[in-house]
Design a protein around this motif. Structure first.
Motif, mmCIF file in Angstrom:
data_model
loop_
_atom_site.group_PDB
_atom_site.id
_atom_site.type_symbol
_atom_site.label_atom_id
_atom_site.label_comp_id
_atom_site.label_asym_id
_atom_site.label_seq_id
_atom_site.Cartn_x
_atom_site.Cartn_y
_atom_site.Cartn_z
ATOM 1 N N UNK B 180 0.837 -1.206 0.000
ATOM 2 C CA UNK B 180 0.000 0.000 0.000
ATOM 3 C C UNK B 180 0.872 1.257 0.000
ATOM 4 N N UNK B 181 1.912 1.232 0.842
ATOM 5 C CA UNK B 181 2.803 2.399 0.904
ATOM 6 C C UNK B 181 3.445 2.648 -0.451
ATOM 7 N N UNK B 182 3.836 1.529 -1.120
ATOM 8 C CA UNK B 182 4.447 1.666 -2.451
ATOM 9 C C UNK B 182 3.462 2.258 -3.448
ATOM 10 N N UNK B 183 2.196 1.752 -3.362
ATOM 11 C CA UNK B 183 1.182 2.237 -4.304
ATOM 12 C C UNK B 183 0.932 3.726 -4.114
ATOM 13 N N UNK B 184 0.903 4.145 -2.833
ATOM 14 C CA UNK B 184 0.671 5.568 -2.562
ATOM 15 C C UNK B 184 1.796 6.387 -3.180
ATOM 16 N N UNK B 185 3.029 5.880 -3.020
ATOM 17 C CA UNK B 185 4.172 6.588 -3.578
ATOM 18 C C UNK B 185 4.071 6.642 -5.103
ATOM 19 N N UNK B 186 3.637 5.503 -5.692
ATOM 20 C CA UNK B 186 3.507 5.469 -7.150
ATOM 21 C C UNK B 186 2.453 6.445 -7.639
ATOM 22 N N UNK B 187 1.341 6.492 -6.875
ATOM 23 C CA UNK B 187 0.266 7.408 -7.240
ATOM 24 C C UNK B 187 0.770 8.850 -7.193
ATOM 25 N N UNK B 268 5.991 15.297 -4.010
ATOM 26 C CA UNK B 268 6.514 13.954 -4.262
ATOM 27 C C UNK B 268 7.128 13.336 -3.019
ATOM 28 N N UNK B 269 7.453 14.182 -2.045
ATOM 29 C CA UNK B 269 8.092 13.662 -0.836
ATOM 30 C C UNK B 269 7.103 12.818 -0.043
ATOM 31 N N UNK B 270 7.642 11.824 0.707
ATOM 32 C CA UNK B 270 6.776 11.044 1.578
ATOM 33 C C UNK B 270 6.183 11.994 2.615
ATOM 34 N N UNK B 271 4.908 11.754 2.909
ATOM 35 C CA UNK B 271 4.208 12.679 3.781
ATOM 36 C C UNK B 271 4.829 12.714 5.170
ATOM 37 N N UNK B 272 4.934 13.934 5.722
ATOM 38 C CA UNK B 272 5.507 14.061 7.059
ATOM 39 C C UNK B 272 4.461 13.768 8.120
ATOM 40 N N UNK B 273 3.188 13.808 7.693
ATOM 41 C CA UNK B 273 2.079 13.570 8.614
ATOM 42 C C UNK B 273 2.001 14.586 9.743
ATOM 43 N N UNK B 274 2.631 15.722 9.541
ATOM 44 C CA UNK B 274 2.545 16.758 10.564
ATOM 45 C C UNK B 274 1.479 17.768 10.143
ATOM 46 N N UNK B 275 0.515 17.968 11.050
ATOM 47 C CA UNK B 275 -0.549 18.918 10.737
ATOM 48 C C UNK B 275 -0.097 20.317 11.125
ATOM 49 N N UNK B 276 -0.243 21.228 10.167
ATOM 50 C CA UNK B 276 0.154 22.601 10.435
ATOM 51 C C UNK B 276 -0.960 23.545 10.011
ATOM 52 N N UNK B 277 -1.053 24.698 10.672
ATOM 53 C CA UNK B 277 -2.091 25.652 10.270
ATOM 54 C C UNK B 277 -1.854 26.068 8.821
ATOM 55 N N UNK B 278 -2.887 25.919 8.006
ATOM 56 C CA UNK B 278 -2.723 26.135 6.572
ATOM 57 C C UNK B 278 -3.889 26.953 6.037
ATOM 58 N N UNK B 279 -3.592 27.840 5.093
ATOM 59 C CA UNK B 279 -4.649 28.562 4.408
ATOM 60 C C UNK B 279 -5.048 27.762 3.165
ATOM 61 N N UNK B 280 -6.251 27.230 3.207
ATOM 62 C CA UNK B 280 -6.702 26.374 2.105
ATOM 63 C C UNK B 280 -6.810 27.132 0.784
ATOM 64 N N UNK B 281 -7.131 28.410 0.857
ATOM 65 C CA UNK B 281 -7.243 29.197 -0.379
ATOM 66 C C UNK B 281 -5.944 29.149 -1.169
ATOM 67 N N UNK B 282 -4.821 29.255 -0.452
ATOM 68 C CA UNK B 282 -3.518 29.296 -1.121
ATOM 69 C C UNK B 282 -3.238 27.993 -1.854
ATOM 70 N N UNK B 400 -3.637 5.333 -18.064
ATOM 71 C CA UNK B 400 -3.811 6.773 -17.843
ATOM 72 C C UNK B 400 -4.169 7.110 -16.400
ATOM 73 N N UNK B 401 -4.772 6.150 -15.699
ATOM 74 C CA UNK B 401 -5.117 6.431 -14.307
ATOM 75 C C UNK B 401 -4.806 5.229 -13.445
ATOM 76 N N UNK B 402 -4.400 5.494 -12.208
ATOM 77 C CA UNK B 402 -4.094 4.365 -11.324
ATOM 78 C C UNK B 402 -5.361 3.853 -10.635
#
Lengths: 124, 441
Positions: B180-187, B268-282, B400-402
């Motif tokens: 699964x981790x590999x597939x996520x990376x491939x996606x 493309x980087x593996x997710x850090x899984x760290x939640x940070x305050x983010x402006x969704x508009x940006x 064309x799509x995974x």
């Protein structure tokens, strides 16, 4: 000579104004700007007789440069029709062919070579 | 008749000795039991000589037997021989009764001595009977214990099998997780591939500005020097102002390109899984443009109305921005794909249009942020509505799509961010994807 520049990037405006600084000062050329195809068409409704040259980006949100070109050729056929030069970042064969088919007078690629453009203006 | 009592005591010791042979208590009891047996014979000879009175001798030996029986019964080691031990009470009773009666009235005893003797004989025989029964019981117990051992062996085997299966399953789960981790990376890489053209375009534009504004600024400096030489300070100052503005623009567009490259690396980087305050508009704006230019780079004839409707007061929310960015990118790519498909099929006057809006919704618990991606594309047929969230489901041509885009989106929004995704779609008219995220998460 009045030139209409159509590009969705706002900073294109000061760029043209500075690049043609001398020419503007000596009243050789005069620039007007539109940020979309729709805006350009609106502008042309009143002033199509004044505008000698239209420089338009192809890749814009909403009406594309090619669509604008088609409209210009359909809506303002009265002689003399304005010279239209298309500008694009994608300078490939397909884009070129499409622009020329729709009636463009010239095809320029980004980044714009302003010296080349100035040369071309002299021949108009 | 005293003989039977002696015999009973002697045999009791012998039998017990034989019965405990090969068991753990042998070492402790072998010698004492042997001693009891031998001393029984010794006592028989001794008492026979010392006591002329048979009745007293019979009474003593009966009480001796009673003592031995009571002692053995109190020993936990002989618990399983209680049947055998208890079998001696009748002969003890018979012997004591006979001898007491004989002592009190020998006449009475003589008159009925057949009965007394018969009683002692019967009591002696009873012991043999009980011994046989006891042996049968012992063998039954042995059989049960063997059966128990068999069952325990069986249980142990089954337990081993189950443990093995469980270990195998754990292995399989680990493998699946790795896959699964590999597939996520491939996606991620696949979507990065789709973006490459868009990114190139997005970087090219600011770079052109950087180049153009720096070139024009050099020209301006030359002009400024000329003006200064002429002594026209007013004009020179005006030019200096323009140069300053140009440098500002160079910096602005440099930062723009920088942001795009950073965003690409993050994507493309593996997710850090760290939640940070983010402006969704940006991030919505950024990925909206990237997705559009990505598709445009592939098909130059494609064009669409891009409409953004961002709530300027949208609160920052705590999210893993690159994960949510991937969800948005996926939804934008899907929307552009849908309008493009419709344009290809009906062509003509169809105006492809994709709209992204954000807004804040008040809820009983606080507030939610909504991102709505709306297109006027081909829509989702009812028949496949239930399937679109399933992994590997795709309507795109092979290669064309995974088929992982929406399924991963679901994981990211629902599982990792406690939000939800709602889909409204009508075939032929368009689709609307609504992502809701809680403000405090």
């Amino acid at each position: 000579m009045k030139i209409l520049v159509v590009d969705d990037e706002e900073d294109v405006q000061p760029l043209f104004l500075q690049r043609f600084r001398k020419e503007i000062k000596s009243h050789e050329v005069e620039f007007d700007f539109a940020q979309s195809g729709e805006e350009a068409l609106n502008y042309l409704k009143d002033k199509h007789s004044e505008v000698v040259l239209i420089l338009s980006d192809i890749n814009m949100p909403g009406m594309s440069g090619i669509e604008l070109l088609t409209h210009i050729r359909e809506d303002f056929p009265t002689p003399p029709p304005p010279v239209v030069m298309m500008i694009t970042a994608y300078g490939d064969e397909e884009n070129y062919k499409q622009a020329m088919d729709k009636g463009a007078d010239d095809f320029l690629t980004k980044p714009l070579d302003f010296n080349l453009l100035k040369e071309k203006l002299k021949t108009l | 008749m005293t003989f039977f009592t002696y015999a009973a005591l002697f045999l009791l010791a012998i039998r017990l000795r034989r019965a405990i042979k090969l068991s753990p208590i042998t070492a402790k009891w072998n010698a004492p039991l042997y001693g009891i047996a031998l001393s029984t014979i010794g006592i028989a000879f001794l008492l026979d000589d010392l006591l002329p009175n048979d009745e007293i001798e019979g009474l003593i030996i009966a009480l001796l037997l009673l003592g031995v029986v009571e002692f053995l019964k109190r020993e936990p080691d002989f618990k399983r021989f209680h049947v055998l031990i208890n079998a001696h009470y009748p002969i003890i009773a018979a012997a004591i009764l006979s001898n007491i009666v004989a002592l009190i009235s020998i006449k009475f005893y003589k008159k009925y001595d057949d009965y007394f003797q018969a009683a002692q004989l019967a009591a002696f025989g009873w012991i043999f009977l009980r011994v046989a029964t006891s042996k049968k019981q012992q063998s039954e117990l042995k059989r049960i214990s063997e059966r128990k051992d068999e069952l325990e062996l069986l249980v142990a085997q089954r337990t081993a099998e189950i443990t093995k299966q469980r270990n195998e399953l754990q292995e399989t789960v680990k493998e699946l997780q790795a896959t699964q981790a590999q597939l996520i990376q491939q996606e991620k890489l696949a979507s990065l591939g789709e973006l490459t053209a868009g990114i190139a375009h997005e970087i090219q534009n600011p770079l052109n500005f950087v180049n153009n504004f720096s070139e024009v600024s050099m020209e301006l400096i030359e002009e400024m020097e000329e003006e200064m030489a002429k002594g026209d300070m007013e004009e020179a100052t005006a030019i200096a102002n323009d140069i300053k503005q140009n440098l500002e623009k160079i910096r602005h567009h440099g930062k723009r390109a920088d942001g795009i490259v950073k965003g690409m690396l993050q994507h493309s980087r593996a997710s850090s899984n760290v939640k940070e305050p983010t402006n969704l508009n940006t991030i919505a704006d950024e990925y909206f443009r990237l997705a559009y230019h990505g598709l445009r780079a592939k098909d130059k004839s494609f064009n669409a109305d891009l409409v953004t409707n961002f709530d300027p007061d949208l609160p920052s929310i705590n999210i893993v921005s690159q994960d949510v960015g991937r969800v948005l990118l996926n939804m934008f790519t899907n929307a552009f794909y849908a309008v493009h498909q419709k344009q290809k099929t009906i062509g003509g006057d169809f105006k492809p249009r994709v709209e992204v809006s954000t807004r804040t919704i008040k809820t009983p618990k606080g507030s939610d942020v909504e991102i709505i991606v709306k297109d006027n594309g081909s829509g989702i047929p009812d028949a496949i509505k239930d399937k679109i969230m399933q992994p590997f489901f795709t309507t795109k041509p092979a290669g064309e799509g995974t088929g992982l885009g929406l399924s991963l989106s679901y994981d990211i929004i629902v599982k990792a961010h406690k939000g939800h995704i709602n889909i409204n779609s009508k075939e032929g008219e368009g689709s609307e994807f609504v992502v809701t995220l809680p403000v405090a998460s």
